[in-house]
Design a protein around this motif. Structure first.
Motif, PDB file in Angstrom:
ATOM      1  N   GLY A  55       0.753  -1.314   0.118  1.00  0.00           N
ATOM      2  CA  GLY A  55       0.029  -0.003  -0.208  1.00  0.00           C
ATOM      3  C   GLY A  55       0.862   1.311   0.086  1.00  0.00           C
ATOM      4  O   GLY A  55       2.118   1.233  -0.249  1.00  0.00           O
ATOM      5  N   VAL A  56       0.229   2.345   0.275  1.00  0.00           N
ATOM      6  CA  VAL A  56       0.832   3.669   0.491  1.00  0.00           C
ATOM      7  C   VAL A  56       1.276   4.208   1.893  1.00  0.00           C
ATOM      8  O   VAL A  56       0.405   4.184   2.842  1.00  0.00           O
ATOM      9  CB  VAL A  56       0.123   4.658  -0.105  1.00  0.00           C
ATOM     10  CG1 VAL A  56       0.855   6.007  -0.159  1.00  0.00           C
ATOM     11  CG2 VAL A  56      -0.748   4.328  -1.472  1.00  0.00           C
ATOM     12  N   LEU A  57       2.565   4.201   2.120  1.00  0.00           N
ATOM     13  CA  LEU A  57       3.003   4.710   3.458  1.00  0.00           C
ATOM     14  C   LEU A  57       2.586   6.088   3.647  1.00  0.00           C
ATOM     15  O   LEU A  57       2.150   6.866   2.705  1.00  0.00           O
ATOM     16  CB  LEU A  57       4.517   4.898   3.385  1.00  0.00           C
ATOM     17  CG  LEU A  57       5.395   3.535   2.966  1.00  0.00           C
ATOM     18  CD1 LEU A  57       6.853   3.986   3.066  1.00  0.00           C
ATOM     19  CD2 LEU A  57       5.292   2.483   4.187  1.00  0.00           C
ATOM     20  N   ILE A  58       2.438   6.349   4.867  1.00  0.00           N
ATOM     21  CA  ILE A  58       1.642   7.784   5.385  1.00  0.00           C
ATOM     22  C   ILE A  58       2.716   8.715   4.870  1.00  0.00           C
ATOM     23  O   ILE A  58       2.342   9.905   4.431  1.00  0.00           O
ATOM     24  CB  ILE A  58       1.456   7.602   6.659  1.00  0.00           C
ATOM     25  CG1 ILE A  58       0.545   6.407   7.184  1.00  0.00           C
ATOM     26  CG2 ILE A  58       0.732   8.776   7.317  1.00  0.00           C
ATOM     27  CD1 ILE A  58      -0.631   6.059   6.663  1.00  0.00           C
ATOM     28  N   ASP A  59       3.966   8.667   5.032  1.00  0.00           N
ATOM     29  CA  ASP A  59       4.827   9.471   4.531  1.00  0.00           C
ATOM     30  C   ASP A  59       4.754   9.888   3.113  1.00  0.00           C
ATOM     31  O   ASP A  59       4.671  11.082   2.829  1.00  0.00           O
ATOM     32  CB  ASP A  59       6.329   8.900   4.592  1.00  0.00           C
ATOM     33  CG  ASP A  59       6.811   8.143   5.838  1.00  0.00           C
ATOM     34  OD1 ASP A  59       6.778   8.952   6.911  1.00  0.00           O
ATOM     35  OD2 ASP A  59       6.561   7.016   5.824  1.00  0.00           O
ATOM     36  N   ASP A  60       4.229   8.880   2.127  1.00  0.00           N
ATOM     37  CA  ASP A  60       4.230   9.247   0.802  1.00  0.00           C
ATOM     38  C   ASP A  60       2.823  10.020   0.695  1.00  0.00           C
ATOM     39  O   ASP A  60       2.605  10.758  -0.284  1.00  0.00           O
ATOM     40  CB  ASP A  60       4.113   7.822  -0.200  1.00  0.00           C
ATOM     41  CG  ASP A  60       5.671   7.445  -0.043  1.00  0.00           C
ATOM     42  OD1 ASP A  60       6.430   8.270  -0.137  1.00  0.00           O
ATOM     43  OD2 ASP A  60       5.798   6.255   0.114  1.00  0.00           O
TER      44      ASP A  60
ATOM     45  N   GLU B 236       4.701  18.581   5.889  1.00  0.00           N
ATOM     46  CA  GLU B 236       5.469  18.061   6.776  1.00  0.00           C
ATOM     47  C   GLU B 236       4.464  17.383   7.705  1.00  0.00           C
ATOM     48  O   GLU B 236       3.577  17.730   8.149  1.00  0.00           O
ATOM     49  CB  GLU B 236       6.650  19.020   7.409  1.00  0.00           C
ATOM     50  CG  GLU B 236       7.413  19.490   6.443  1.00  0.00           C
ATOM     51  CD  GLU B 236       8.606  18.335   6.399  1.00  0.00           C
ATOM     52  OE1 GLU B 236       9.102  17.878   7.004  1.00  0.00           O
ATOM     53  OE2 GLU B 236       8.865  18.506   4.901  1.00  0.00           O
ATOM     54  N   PRO B 237       5.060  16.225   8.649  1.00  0.00           N
ATOM     55  CA  PRO B 237       4.104  15.530   9.287  1.00  0.00           C
ATOM     56  C   PRO B 237       3.897  16.502  10.454  1.00  0.00           C
ATOM     57  O   PRO B 237       4.763  17.048  11.048  1.00  0.00           O
ATOM     58  CB  PRO B 237       5.086  14.342   9.869  1.00  0.00           C
ATOM     59  CG  PRO B 237       6.255  14.426   9.164  1.00  0.00           C
ATOM     60  CD  PRO B 237       6.204  15.543   8.039  1.00  0.00           C
ATOM     61  N   PRO B 238       2.535  16.834  10.880  1.00  0.00           N
ATOM     62  CA  PRO B 238       2.324  17.590  11.783  1.00  0.00           C
ATOM     63  C   PRO B 238       2.670  17.011  13.517  1.00  0.00           C
ATOM     64  O   PRO B 238       2.635  15.562  13.359  1.00  0.00           O
ATOM     65  CB  PRO B 238       0.700  17.968  11.825  1.00  0.00           C
ATOM     66  CG  PRO B 238       0.197  17.437  10.580  1.00  0.00           C
ATOM     67  CD  PRO B 238       1.316  16.302  10.084  1.00  0.00           C
TER      68      PRO B 238
ATOM     69  N   THR C  64       0.732  11.116  15.837  1.00  0.00           N
ATOM     70  CA  THR C  64       1.280  10.957  14.517  1.00  0.00           C
ATOM     71  C   THR C  64       2.682  10.454  14.152  1.00  0.00           C
ATOM     72  O   THR C  64       2.931   9.765  13.205  1.00  0.00           O
ATOM     73  CB  THR C  64       1.210  12.646  13.905  1.00  0.00           C
ATOM     74  OG1 THR C  64      -0.020  12.803  14.261  1.00  0.00           O
ATOM     75  CG2 THR C  64       1.538  12.734  12.442  1.00  0.00           C
ATOM     76  N   LYS C  65       3.455  10.688  15.243  1.00  0.00           N
ATOM     77  CA  LYS C  65       4.953   9.774  15.064  1.00  0.00           C
ATOM     78  C   LYS C  65       4.688   8.611  14.816  1.00  0.00           C
ATOM     79  O   LYS C  65       5.897   7.764  14.355  1.00  0.00           O
ATOM     80  CB  LYS C  65       5.575  10.402  16.212  1.00  0.00           C
ATOM     81  CG  LYS C  65       5.197   9.541  17.616  1.00  0.00           C
ATOM     82  CD  LYS C  65       6.456  10.350  18.633  1.00  0.00           C
ATOM     83  CE  LYS C  65       6.071  10.051  19.874  1.00  0.00           C
ATOM     84  NZ  LYS C  65       5.306   8.781  20.326  1.00  0.00           N
TER      85      LYS C  65
END
Ligand SMILES: Cc1cc2nc3c(=O)[nH]c(=O)nc-3n(C[C@H](O)[C@H](O)[C@H](O)COP(=O)(O)OP(=O)(O)OC[C@H]3O[C@@H](n4cnc5c(N)ncnc54)[C@H](O)[C@@H]3O)c2cc1C
Lengths: 248, 203
Positions: free
Chosen positions: B92-97, B105-107, B125-126
């Motif tokens: 699947g799709v990484l949350i990073d992508d 940027e990741p909040p 989120t981390k």
């Protein structure tokens, strides 16, 4: 040593106070908790067994008794021959044994008299257990909420709580029992002998004065999937259907 | 407390013992658990929305989402009902992508995952970024079966599996840790299987 008081373990010891065979494959065990609690109809407990070498096995079991039935809670456990925990109860456990237990657990698959009705309950095999707690709760509270219970079992002898359920059905006080036997002919004129389908759900709901406010479905995963589909096909919005799946 | 008469033969082989969190047993099948019926989802109607609080950041339809970079992840998963399943293969799709495609940027803070059936669950989120989590589209090389959350489910394998929301349709960043569906009904806010964080009363 820390100054903080250690939180009390959520596990407690319960003593088996009574054992009663319900069907060839299902036996009820009453557990008297050392720290009694009040549950809601539909909740479950976790049970934990510990071997001498420290190995542990834990499983969830729904509470069959009504919240107002007293401190000892009834669990109705079906024997799975190749299982780990259920054969222990059937072959080894007896009155006086101490078992670790945690609960009550579960905050979704519950019904209280204040939730009102009409309610459609659909159970397969041991999936009737949490529904039984709801039916008993309704009776003990003298609730007039209309309830239809559709209970699927393989045979007449495998209908858990059969005499009690038929007794309640005969009171004609708004509780309606629909039995469906998948491997035997129906014994009562209004019962069925096939698997649950949408047409059966439509007919079960016709026994209620109006469309259900909530539907509860419990049993094996395959049963819950099929029954929930049938209820949706019979016209009940998916959002009104709560399910409890016993996993396999 | 030793249980009288309980001598199970079901101990996991010692070479895999260290992979099974306390209180879990090894499952060969793939049990299904959910609070309601399996939703009937058509990929034509499917969408995925990223939000910051109430504010939408970006929305993808099925084709757009499937065009994002895909990765594979084979992980052990742990259900709060005490089963553990080894080596489950997902793609699947990484949350990073997803974040990169939205250009953000990741909040800091927390994320609520939302699903088509109204289900939600909260995760810091981390715990979703730096390759830890994905929105999975395939299981064992095939589209995920509806009972297991298809067409798309969140996969956060290091937390109890109720955090891996089935039928996911969006992620929402929140400043505070807001309880989701099961967290409002007595389950733990974080859910680390190795610390047996099952219910809200677990530390
Ligand atoms: C919320 C909830 C409430 C429940 N309430 C009830 C209830 O009221 N009554 C009830 O009877 N049950 C109930 N269950 C189911 C119960 O928790 C157990 O799953 C059930 O008793 C089987 O446990 P077991 O240890 O006997 O079998 P398990 O050992 O868990 O095995 C289950 C099946 O899986 C197979 N299996 C799994 N692992 C292995 C292995 N390593 N080797 C061989 N076979 C394997 C076996 O074929 C077996 O038949 C409930 C479950 C949930 C989640």
């Amino acid at each position: 040593m820390s100054a903080e008081p250690q939180p009390q373990s959520p596990w407690q010891t319960a003593t088996i106070s009574r054992v009663e065979k319900r069907t060839p494959r299902v036996t009820s065990f009453w557990f008297q908790p050392s720290r009694p609690f009040t549950h809601l109809a539909g909740q479950h407990v976790d049970v934990r067994l510990t071997a001498p070498d420290g190995y542990q096995a834990r499983r969830s079991y729904s509470i069959a008794s009504a919240p107002e039935a007293g401190a000892a809670i009834e669990l109705a456990i079906e024997r799975l021959d190749d299982g780990e925990v259920s054969p222990f109860f059937h072959d080894v456990a007896e009155v006086g044994d101490e078992i670790e237990l945690r609960g009550p657990l579960g905050g979704h698959f519950i019904w209280e008299v204040s939730d009102g009705g009409p309610i459609l309950l659909v159970g397969g095999g041991s999936g009737v257990v949490p529904l039984m707690a709801m039916v008993r709760h309704r009776t003990l509270q003298r609730s007039a909420a209309p309830v239809a219970l559709v209970f699927s079992a393989r045979t007449w002898d495998e209908v858990i709580f059969r005499d009690e359920l038929i007794g309640l059905d005969n009171r004609r006080d708004g509780f309606d029992l629909v039995l469906t036997l998948t491997r035997e002919q129906a014994r009562r004129p209004s019962d069925y002998s096939r698997r649950i389908d949408a047409h059966m759900m439509v007919q079960a709901m016709e026994r209620l004065p109006k469309a259900p406010r909530l539907a509860y479905v419990c049993g094996s995963n395959a049963f819950v999937s099929a029954a929930a589909e049938a209820i949706i096909d019979a016209g009940v919005p998916a959002a009104l259907i709560r399910t409890e799946r016993y996993g396999v | 407390m030793v249980t009288r008469g309980f001598f199970s033969g079901r101990r996991p082989p010692s070479d895999t013992d260290a992979r099974i969190p306390p209180g879990q047993y090894l499952e060969q099948g793939f049990p299904v658990l959910s609070a309601g019926p399996t939703p009937r989802l058509r990929t034509e109607d499917w969408s995925f929305t990223l939000k910051h609080g109430p504010k939408p950041i970006k929305k993808w339809n099925w084709a757009e989402f499937n065009a994002l970079p895909q990765n594979k992840m084979t992980r052990d998963i742990h259900c709060v009902t005490a089963w553990t399943k080894f080596n489950t293969p997902w793609q699947g799709v990484l949350i990073d992508d997803i974040l990169a495609d939205a250009g953000i940027e990741p909040p800091t803070g927390f994320t609520l995952a939302h699903s088509f059936d109204g289900y939600s669950t909260n995760v810091p989120t981390k715990d979703l970024v730096t390759g830890k989590a994905m929105v999975a589209l395939f299981y064992e090389g095939k589209p995920i079966a509806p009972d297991h959350g298809g067409p798309a489910r969140l996969l956060v394998p290091h937390l109890y599996f109720w955090k891996s929301a089935k039928w996911v349709n969006g992620l929402q960043f929140t400043e505070r840790d807001e309880p989701g569906f099961w967290e409002l009904r007595g389950y733990h806010m974080y859910g680390d299987p190795w610390r047996e964080q099952r219910y809200s009363s677990d530390s």
